[in-house]
Design a protein around this motif. Structure first.
Motif, PDB file in Angstrom:
ATOM      1  N   LYS A   2      45.160  51.071  43.285  1.00  0.00           N
ATOM      2  CA  LYS A   2      45.005  49.625  43.393  1.00  0.00           C
ATOM      3  C   LYS A   2      44.640  49.303  44.845  1.00  0.00           C
ATOM      4  CE  LYS A   2      47.470  48.239  39.486  1.00  0.00           C
ATOM      5  NZ  LYS A   2      46.514  48.225  38.439  1.00  0.00           N
ATOM      6  N   PHE A   3      43.873  48.273  45.032  1.00  0.00           N
ATOM      7  CA  PHE A   3      43.437  47.873  46.369  1.00  0.00           C
ATOM      8  C   PHE A   3      44.619  47.682  47.309  1.00  0.00           C
ATOM      9  CE2 PHE A   3      44.419  44.019  44.198  1.00  0.00           C
ATOM     10  CZ  PHE A   3      44.931  43.175  45.161  1.00  0.00           C
ATOM     11  N   SER A   4      45.726  47.204  46.790  1.00  0.00           N
ATOM     12  CA  SER A   4      46.888  46.892  47.625  1.00  0.00           C
ATOM     13  C   SER A   4      47.657  48.132  48.073  1.00  0.00           C
ATOM     14  CB  SER A   4      47.828  45.942  46.879  1.00  0.00           C
ATOM     15  OG  SER A   4      48.247  46.540  45.661  1.00  0.00           O
ATOM     16  N   GLU A   5      47.324  49.286  47.530  1.00  0.00           N
ATOM     17  CA  GLU A   5      48.004  50.527  47.911  1.00  0.00           C
ATOM     18  C   GLU A   5      47.372  51.187  49.130  1.00  0.00           C
ATOM     19  OE1 GLU A   5      47.603  52.823  44.333  1.00  0.00           O
ATOM     20  OE2 GLU A   5      49.276  51.822  43.344  1.00  0.00           O
ATOM     21  N   THR A   7      46.116  51.271  53.025  1.00  0.00           N
ATOM     22  CA  THR A   7      46.131  50.728  54.382  1.00  0.00           C
ATOM     23  C   THR A   7      44.772  51.017  55.020  1.00  0.00           C
ATOM     24  OG1 THR A   7      46.918  52.776  55.376  1.00  0.00           O
ATOM     25  CG2 THR A   7      48.608  51.204  54.590  1.00  0.00           C
ATOM     26  N   TRP A  11      42.358  54.093  54.003  1.00  0.00           N
ATOM     27  CA  TRP A  11      41.014  53.829  53.533  1.00  0.00           C
ATOM     28  C   TRP A  11      40.003  54.670  54.303  1.00  0.00           C
ATOM     29  CZ3 TRP A  11      38.375  52.847  49.610  1.00  0.00           C
ATOM     30  CH2 TRP A  11      37.040  52.438  49.693  1.00  0.00           C
ATOM     31  N   TYR A  62      40.197  46.505  41.948  1.00  0.00           N
ATOM     32  CA  TYR A  62      40.238  45.263  42.710  1.00  0.00           C
ATOM     33  C   TYR A  62      41.010  44.182  41.942  1.00  0.00           C
ATOM     34  CZ  TYR A  62      37.525  46.393  46.773  1.00  0.00           C
ATOM     35  OH  TYR A  62      37.143  46.897  47.981  1.00  0.00           O
ATOM     36  N   PRO A  63      41.304  43.049  42.597  1.00  0.00           N
ATOM     37  CA  PRO A  63      41.966  41.949  41.885  1.00  0.00           C
ATOM     38  C   PRO A  63      41.092  41.460  40.733  1.00  0.00           C
ATOM     39  CG  PRO A  63      41.969  41.543  44.256  1.00  0.00           C
ATOM     40  CD  PRO A  63      41.088  42.734  44.017  1.00  0.00           C
TER      41      PRO A  63
END
Length: 140
Positions: A2-5, A7, A11, A62-63
């Protein structure tokens, strides 16, 4: 992933391996009753499960884009999003849809693949999703 995982440091390290962006698309119009919105989100979850689990090491989810039906501006929004994700460095963009999705819809928005419900409203078979994603990555 997930995008939120991710940093900034992670990345930078993982970007060469995470070449596929997955964009969930619910297709809500805003006119749904609460239980209808819930049903659409459950369908989207089920489609995402077919992609996220098997391909976790190569995709970034992504969201979700919840509002915007395909015929009421959602298509243009999806096209702009696909272009921007590719400009940001993703080689592939896969749309995961809570509605019927076919190849012509993917082409219309410049997505590399669109995975959604079958025409009869059923979930696609896991093996078919796996094959479609692998074919994408192999350039077939």
């Amino acid at each position: 992933m997930k995008f939120s995982e991710l940093t900034a440091d992670q990345w930078a390290e993982l970007q060469p391996y995470l070449d596929t962006a997955v964009v969930p698309v619910t297709g809500l119009s805003g006119g749904e009753l609460p239980y209808e919105a819930t049903e659409a989100l459950e369908r989207l979850r089920d489609v995402l499960d077919l992609i996220e689990g098997p391909f976790k090491g190569r995709t970034v989810t992504y969201p979700a884009c919840h509002y915007g039906t395909w015929n009421d501006g959602g298509e243009q929004h999806a096209a702009a999003l696909c272009r921007k994700l590719k400009q940001s460095g993703f080689k592939y963009v896969v749309l995961a849809a809570a509605f019927y999705a076919d190849a012509t819809r993917a082409e219309a928005v410049h997505a590399d693949l669109m995975i959604g419900l079958e025409q009869d409203g059923a979930l696609p078979e896991a093996a078919a999703v796996s094959e479609a994603v692998r074919r994408l990555w192999l350039g077939r």
